[in-house]
Design an enzyme around this catalytic site. Structure first.
Site, PDB file in Angstrom:
ATOM      1  N   HIS A   1       0.811  -1.306   0.041  1.00  0.00           N
ATOM      2  CA  HIS A   1      -0.089   0.139   0.010  1.00  0.00           C
ATOM      3  C   HIS A   1       0.862   1.284   0.208  1.00  0.00           C
ATOM      4  O   HIS A   1       2.055   1.128   0.422  1.00  0.00           O
ATOM      5  CB  HIS A   1      -0.941  -0.210   1.066  1.00  0.00           C
TER       6      HIS A   1
ATOM      7  N   ASP B   1       0.963   4.239   1.193  1.00  0.00           N
ATOM      8  CA  ASP B   1       1.334   4.923   2.661  1.00  0.00           C
ATOM      9  C   ASP B   1       2.577   4.151   3.416  1.00  0.00           C
ATOM     10  O   ASP B   1       3.074   4.440   4.262  1.00  0.00           O
ATOM     11  CB  ASP B   1       0.268   5.333   3.570  1.00  0.00           C
TER      12      ASP B   1
ATOM     13  N   HIS C   1      -4.852  -8.603   6.282  1.00  0.00           N
ATOM     14  CA  HIS C   1      -5.156  -7.180   5.646  1.00  0.00           C
ATOM     15  C   HIS C   1      -5.389  -7.585   4.369  1.00  0.00           C
ATOM     16  O   HIS C   1      -5.796  -8.701   3.971  1.00  0.00           O
ATOM     17  CB  HIS C   1      -3.754  -6.490   5.641  1.00  0.00           C
TER      18      HIS C   1
END
Length: 311
Positions: free
Chosen positions: A64, A66, A139
């Site tokens: 991801h 970030d 996740h």
């Protein structure tokens, strides 16, 4: 070993918190390792007392943005600075392709070797002092938590006692310091453990993000000195956490409690808990401490010294 938090926000940066990145300083080596590299991490490094030339390993939890958007810029800057000899990067499958495409389309050339290692559950790196292992977390994409285990070391070598026993100094002292058994020229067998103090137990640090509560996080964190665990949401927003497969403050605390860790440091906070809102980060801290009292909230540039325990 010292932990420095370079980014403690989730998703997007705020005025006071950058996105995910944690540095682990290894002073005896003059090196540090990086865990995740969100956008702006190199700027955070410049504002810290860490030196980019001392970075030689990067561990990425998942793909991801970030957690990885700062990686390419950091690697390019390390090359332009000219003091990086080699970089080893560990992360999920797809990380190498991501970096290859970024280099291709930005026409970036690294002036030093970059080796990308696709991790699988188990040991991902080991040397004479440390073992780094990982387990999958829960996740929306493939994600891993990392555990850094410092190997146990013999206690302080008693030079005075060795001299009293008539053991000549030299190479044999080094063997005895390592706890080995040596045979002297006069035929005596000496065990190094008899000349060393209590064994220095290696420190254990665990980094878990992004994930909802899962058994793998507990297993990875077992008996850790420090658990760094995401706490994106407050307990009352637990449905959001389940929907987005992130953790609440109470989930982080439950992992710490179940794993028997010494210190929990929560990070990766949603910007929704900014000062002035109905729920603020101190509320998350209160929630976590109700389950696991030895809990801290991370903030950008916070440092934490990991103490060495003894038997």
């Amino acid at each position: 070993m010292q932990i420095t938090f370079l980014g403690t926000s989730s998703g997007v940066p705020t005025r006071s918190r950058n996105v995910s990145s944690v540095a682990l300083r290894l002073p005896q080596r003059g090196k540090f390792w990086l865990f995740d590299c969100g956008e702006g991490t190199q700027h955070q490094l410049l504002r810290s007392d860490l030196k980019m030339g001392q970075l030689d390993r990067i561990f990425i939890t998942h793909m991801h943005g970030d957690h990885i958007f700062g990686l390419m810029g950091l690697l390019a800057s390390c090359g332009l600075a000219g003091n990086t000899q080699r970089m080893d990067i560990y992360g999920p499958a797809g990380l190498n392709e991501y970096l290859r495409a970024s280099r291709q389309y930005s026409s970036t050339h690294f002036s030093y070797p970059v080796q990308v290692h696709a991790v699988q559950p188990g040991i991902v790196y080991e040397d004479e002092e440390y073992i780094v292992s990982c387990l999958p977390l829960k996740h929306r994409v493939t994600a891993f938590g990392y555990r850094v285990t410092e190997k146990d070391r013999p206690g302080r070598f008693n030079v005075e006692k060795a001299a009293q026993m008539g053991i000549p100094p030299g190479r044999v002292y080094g063997q005895l310091k390592r706890g080995e058994t040596v045979t002297l020229l006069d035929g005596r067998q000496i065990s190094g453990t008899d000349l060393c103090g209590e064994t220095e137990i290696g420190r254990k640090i665990v980094y878990c993000t992004d994930t909802v509560y899962c058994d793998e996080a507990v297993e990875l964190s077992r008996d850790a000195d420090v658990l760094i665990h995401e706490a994106t949401f407050a307990h009352q927003d637990a449905q959001l956490a389940f929907d987005r497969l992130h953790s609440t403050s109470t989930m982080a605390a439950q992992v710490a409690y179940a794993a028997g860790v010494n210190q929990l440091i929560m990070t990766h906070f949603s910007p929704r808990y900014a000062p002035g809102n109905a729920i603020v980060l101190d509320d998350l801290l209160t929630e976590a401490r109700a389950i696991f009292p030895n809990t801290k909230l991370a903030y950008d540039f916070m440092t934490y010294e990991v103490q060495r325990n003894r038997n």
